[in-house]
Motif scaffolding. Structure first.
Motif, PDB file in Angstrom:
ATOM      1  N   ALA A  90       0.826  -1.216   0.000  1.00 10.68           N
ATOM      2  CA  ALA A  90       0.000   0.000   0.000  1.00 10.68           C
ATOM      3  C   ALA A  90       0.854   1.256   0.000  1.00 10.68           C
ATOM      4  O   ALA A  90       0.467   2.283  -0.598  1.00 10.68           O
ATOM      5  CB  ALA A  90      -0.925  -0.029   1.204  1.00 10.68           C
ATOM      6  N   THR A  91       2.015   1.218   0.652  1.00 11.64           N
ATOM      7  CA  THR A  91       2.890   2.395   0.666  1.00 11.64           C
ATOM      8  C   THR A  91       3.377   2.757  -0.730  1.00 11.64           C
ATOM      9  O   THR A  91       3.556   3.935  -1.047  1.00 11.64           O
ATOM     10  CB  THR A  91       4.099   2.137   1.575  1.00 11.64           C
ATOM     11  N   LEU A  92       3.561   1.754  -1.565  1.00 13.54           N
ATOM     12  CA  LEU A  92       3.961   2.002  -2.948  1.00 13.54           C
ATOM     13  C   LEU A  92       2.786   2.534  -3.763  1.00 13.54           C
ATOM     14  O   LEU A  92       2.917   3.497  -4.524  1.00 13.54           O
ATOM     15  CB  LEU A  92       4.490   0.703  -3.563  1.00 13.54           C
ATOM     16  N   LEU A  93       1.625   1.916  -3.622  1.00 15.57           N
ATOM     17  CA  LEU A  93       0.444   2.351  -4.380  1.00 15.57           C
ATOM     18  C   LEU A  93       0.114   3.810  -4.109  1.00 15.57           C
ATOM     19  O   LEU A  93      -0.343   4.533  -5.004  1.00 15.57           O
ATOM     20  CB  LEU A  93      -0.761   1.476  -4.009  1.00 15.57           C
ATOM     21  N   ALA A  94       0.345   4.263  -2.882  1.00 15.03           N
ATOM     22  CA  ALA A  94      -0.015   5.626  -2.486  1.00 15.03           C
ATOM     23  C   ALA A  94       0.850   6.690  -3.154  1.00 15.03           C
ATOM     24  O   ALA A  94       0.522   7.877  -3.089  1.00 15.03           O
ATOM     25  CB  ALA A  94       0.084   5.760  -0.968  1.00 15.03           C
ATOM     26  N   LEU A  95       1.921   6.278  -3.817  1.00 13.09           N
ATOM     27  CA  LEU A  95       2.825   7.246  -4.440  1.00 13.09           C
ATOM     28  C   LEU A  95       2.285   7.808  -5.753  1.00 13.09           C
ATOM     29  O   LEU A  95       2.809   8.817  -6.246  1.00 13.09           O
ATOM     30  CB  LEU A  95       4.184   6.601  -4.690  1.00 13.09           C
ATOM     31  N   ALA A  96       1.266   7.196  -6.328  1.00 12.42           N
ATOM     32  CA  ALA A  96       0.733   7.650  -7.621  1.00 12.42           C
ATOM     33  C   ALA A  96      -0.333   8.724  -7.389  1.00 12.42           C
ATOM     34  O   ALA A  96      -1.323   8.486  -6.705  1.00 12.42           O
ATOM     35  CB  ALA A  96       0.143   6.480  -8.386  1.00 12.42           C
ATOM     36  N   ARG A  97      -0.158   9.888  -7.992  1.00 10.08           N
ATOM     37  CA  ARG A  97      -1.075  11.012  -7.759  1.00 10.08           C
ATOM     38  C   ARG A  97      -2.498  10.702  -8.184  1.00 10.08           C
ATOM     39  O   ARG A  97      -3.459  11.135  -7.555  1.00 10.08           O
ATOM     40  CB  ARG A  97      -0.591  12.254  -8.524  1.00 10.08           C
ATOM     41  N   HIS A  98      -2.657   9.953  -9.274  1.00 18.66           N
ATOM     42  CA  HIS A  98      -3.988   9.648  -9.793  1.00 18.66           C
ATOM     43  C   HIS A  98      -4.384   8.187  -9.603  1.00 18.66           C
ATOM     44  O   HIS A  98      -5.346   7.722 -10.200  1.00 18.66           O
ATOM     45  CB  HIS A  98      -4.080  10.028 -11.281  1.00 18.66           C
ATOM     46  N   GLY A  99      -3.630   7.472  -8.779  1.00 12.33           N
ATOM     47  CA  GLY A  99      -4.031   6.117  -8.433  1.00 12.33           C
ATOM     48  C   GLY A  99      -3.189   5.032  -9.074  1.00 12.33           C
ATOM     49  O   GLY A  99      -2.405   5.266  -9.993  1.00 12.33           O
ATOM     50  N   ALA A 100      -3.375   3.810  -8.564  1.00  8.95           N
ATOM     51  CA  ALA A 100      -2.651   2.624  -9.024  1.00  8.95           C
ATOM     52  C   ALA A 100      -3.661   1.605  -9.538  1.00  8.95           C
ATOM     53  O   ALA A 100      -4.675   1.348  -8.880  1.00  8.95           O
ATOM     54  CB  ALA A 100      -1.819   2.033  -7.898  1.00  8.95           C
ATOM     55  N   TYR A 101      -3.373   1.012 -10.701  1.00  7.76           N
ATOM     56  CA  TYR A 101      -4.366   0.191 -11.396  1.00  7.76           C
ATOM     57  C   TYR A 101      -3.725  -1.090 -11.913  1.00  7.76           C
ATOM     58  O   TYR A 101      -2.599  -1.094 -12.415  1.00  7.76           O
ATOM     59  CB  TYR A 101      -4.983   0.988 -12.556  1.00  7.76           C
ATOM     60  N   ASN A 102      -4.490  -2.175 -11.818  1.00 11.50           N
ATOM     61  CA  ASN A 102      -4.024  -3.494 -12.225  1.00 11.50           C
ATOM     62  C   ASN A 102      -4.934  -4.056 -13.318  1.00 11.50           C
ATOM     63  O   ASN A 102      -6.151  -3.855 -13.292  1.00 11.50           O
ATOM     64  CB  ASN A 102      -4.046  -4.439 -11.015  1.00 11.50           C
ATOM     65  N   MET A 103      -4.328  -4.790 -14.246  1.00 11.64           N
ATOM     66  CA  MET A 103      -5.093  -5.509 -15.274  1.00 11.64           C
ATOM     67  C   MET A 103      -5.166  -6.974 -14.865  1.00 11.64           C
ATOM     68  O   MET A 103      -4.139  -7.643 -14.759  1.00 11.64           O
ATOM     69  CB  MET A 103      -4.438  -5.381 -16.647  1.00 11.64           C
ATOM     70  N   HIS A 104      -6.399  -7.451 -14.644  1.00 15.36           N
ATOM     71  CA  HIS A 104      -6.592  -8.825 -14.171  1.00 15.36           C
ATOM     72  C   HIS A 104      -7.286  -9.653 -15.248  1.00 15.36           C
ATOM     73  O   HIS A 104      -8.186  -9.162 -15.935  1.00 15.36           O
ATOM     74  CB  HIS A 104      -7.441  -8.809 -12.896  1.00 15.36           C
ATOM     75  N   GLY A 105      -6.909 -10.935 -15.362  1.00 13.76           N
ATOM     76  CA  GLY A 105      -7.414 -11.792 -16.433  1.00 13.76           C
ATOM     77  C   GLY A 105      -8.692 -12.525 -16.110  1.00 13.76           C
ATOM     78  O   GLY A 105      -8.771 -13.748 -16.293  1.00 13.76           O
ATOM     79  N   SER A 106      -9.694 -11.800 -15.621  1.00 15.16           N
ATOM     80  CA  SER A 106     -11.017 -12.385 -15.426  1.00 15.16           C
ATOM     81  C   SER A 106     -12.033 -11.258 -15.422  1.00 15.16           C
ATOM     82  O   SER A 106     -11.673 -10.072 -15.468  1.00 15.16           O
ATOM     83  CB  SER A 106     -11.110 -13.158 -14.101  1.00 15.16           C
ATOM     84  N   LEU A 107     -13.301 -11.625 -15.358  1.00 13.75           N
ATOM     85  CA  LEU A 107     -14.367 -10.640 -15.219  1.00 13.75           C
ATOM     86  C   LEU A 107     -14.647 -10.493 -13.721  1.00 13.75           C
ATOM     87  O   LEU A 107     -15.476 -11.191 -13.153  1.00 13.75           O
ATOM     88  CB  LEU A 107     -15.626 -11.094 -15.974  1.00 13.75           C
ATOM     89  N   LEU A 108     -13.899  -9.605 -13.088  1.00 11.49           N
ATOM     90  CA  LEU A 108     -14.092  -9.402 -11.652  1.00 11.49           C
ATOM     91  C   LEU A 108     -15.541  -9.024 -11.353  1.00 11.49           C
ATOM     92  O   LEU A 108     -16.201  -8.371 -12.171  1.00 11.49           O
ATOM     93  CB  LEU A 108     -13.148  -8.298 -11.158  1.00 11.49           C
ATOM     94  N   PRO A 109     -16.052  -9.494 -10.198  1.00 12.90           N
ATOM     95  CA  PRO A 109     -15.306 -10.074  -9.068  1.00 12.90           C
ATOM     96  C   PRO A 109     -15.045 -11.584  -9.160  1.00 12.90           C
ATOM     97  O   PRO A 109     -14.518 -12.155  -8.210  1.00 12.90           O
ATOM     98  CB  PRO A 109     -16.226  -9.775  -7.887  1.00 12.90           C
ATOM     99  N   LYS A 110     -15.406 -12.239 -10.267  1.00 18.53           N
ATOM    100  CA  LYS A 110     -15.144 -13.676 -10.381  1.00 18.53           C
ATOM    101  C   LYS A 110     -13.656 -13.923 -10.606  1.00 18.53           C
ATOM    102  O   LYS A 110     -12.971 -13.165 -11.283  1.00 18.53           O
ATOM    103  CB  LYS A 110     -15.946 -14.280 -11.537  1.00 18.53           C
TER     104      LYS A 110
END
Length: 302
Positions: A90-110
């Motif tokens: 979380a300390t790393l994610l907080a460094l981005a001014r406009h947020g941190a985003y991940n690409m996941h290989g499913s149709l979340l929340p599944k």
């Protein structure tokens, strides 16, 4: 807009290319060293970075203080994770001014968690996709930014579905990135109670239980077919891997009744007899990396 990107595999390569095409300043890419114990069948993020003159590193620990300091000094607007294999603190994610985003290989929340495509195929799903979402302390738990679905056809292997999901990931990022760069970031609910979470899979998880129904055995084959480690079985202390197989009632109509469960040879064809009496037609059987002929298997089974 400046981004620090954590990336690996084909999704990492394609999504990095989308960022470049949209004019994002990629200040740093964090990737992985290839594991010599792993079959490397996918594209190289490191190679792409060299081609475009992008700084890249491959630290062992994304939570290391020196990496945190390096990213903080870059003052990124965005942090992206594209098939990077570690959770980011979380300390790393907080460094981005406009947020941190991940690409996941499913149709979340599944299918939150590891190897979502393999799990979706194993469970006989008819659809999956790619989801871009905010990163949070829990894996794949942040708000959904955008997602794209793809079909899973009855005979698709996980490798074939992965190819579709790579394209879906590229399309998802391409469509939503202009809005994100303009400060209009969609945030849709990611209701974890309506989804599912799965851990990683190991080669030993590919062992075939011939007592299971044929559809389940076929789904296992599809989920781990090469270039993944493969579905396997042991006969007389030898390990056999199913390289190619199909499940077709028409092809199996004339097989003898009451065949024993497991591998068999019928009319010069290799089949796998399952717990419900149905069979897989095995078009390629491997042992020690070599193709096993019906005649050779017949001699082993004697």
């Amino acid at each position: 807009m400046k981004a620090v990107v954590f990336a690996y595999h084909n999704v990492g390569v394609r999504c990095l290319k989308v960022l470049l095409a949209r004019g994002v300043d990629i200040a740093l890419v964090v990737t992985h060293e290839d594991n010599p114990q792993e079959t490397i069948w996918f594209e190289s993020v490191s190679s792409l970075c060299r081609q475009h003159g992008i700084a890249s590193i491959a630290p062992n620990d994304p939570a290391a203080p020196e990496l945190l300091a390096q990213v903080a000094a870059l003052q990124p607007d965005f942090i992206f994770s594209f098939y990077y294999r570690h959770m980011l603190p979380a300390t790393l994610l907080a460094l981005a001014r406009h947020g941190a985003y991940n690409m996941h290989g499913s149709l979340l929340p599944k299918y939150r968690g590891r190897v979502p495509i393999n799990w979706a195929v194993l469970h006989g799903e008819t659809e999956t996709g790619a989801t871009l979402h905010e990163m949070a302390a829990k894996p794949d738990a942040g708000a959904i930014v955008a997602q794209t679905s793809v079909p899973i056809l009855p005979d698709d292997t996980a490798y074939e579905v992965f190819g579709k999901v790579v394209v879906a990931a590229e399309q998802t990022l391409w469509r939503v990135l202009p809005a994100m760069l303009a400060g209009n970031i969609p945030r849709l609910p990611n209701n974890l109670a309506q989804g599912s979470y799965f851990g990683g899979r190991k080669p030993e998880d590919g062992k075939i239980d011939w007592n299971r129904p044929a559809q389940e055995v076929y789904n296992l084959y599809r989920a781990v077919a090469p270039p993944y480690p493969g579905a396997w079985t042991i006969v007389k202390e030898r390990t056999f891997i199913v390289g190619k197989a199909c499940l077709s009632a028409k092809l199996m109509e004339n097989l003898p009744a009451n065949l024993p469960r497991g591998l068999a040879v019928v009319d010069n064809r290799i089949v796998g007899v399952c717990g419900d009496g149905r069979t897989l037609l095995i078009n390629e059987l491997l042992a020690d990396g070599q193709t096993v002929t019906p005649e050779a298997l017949k001699n082993i089974l004697l």
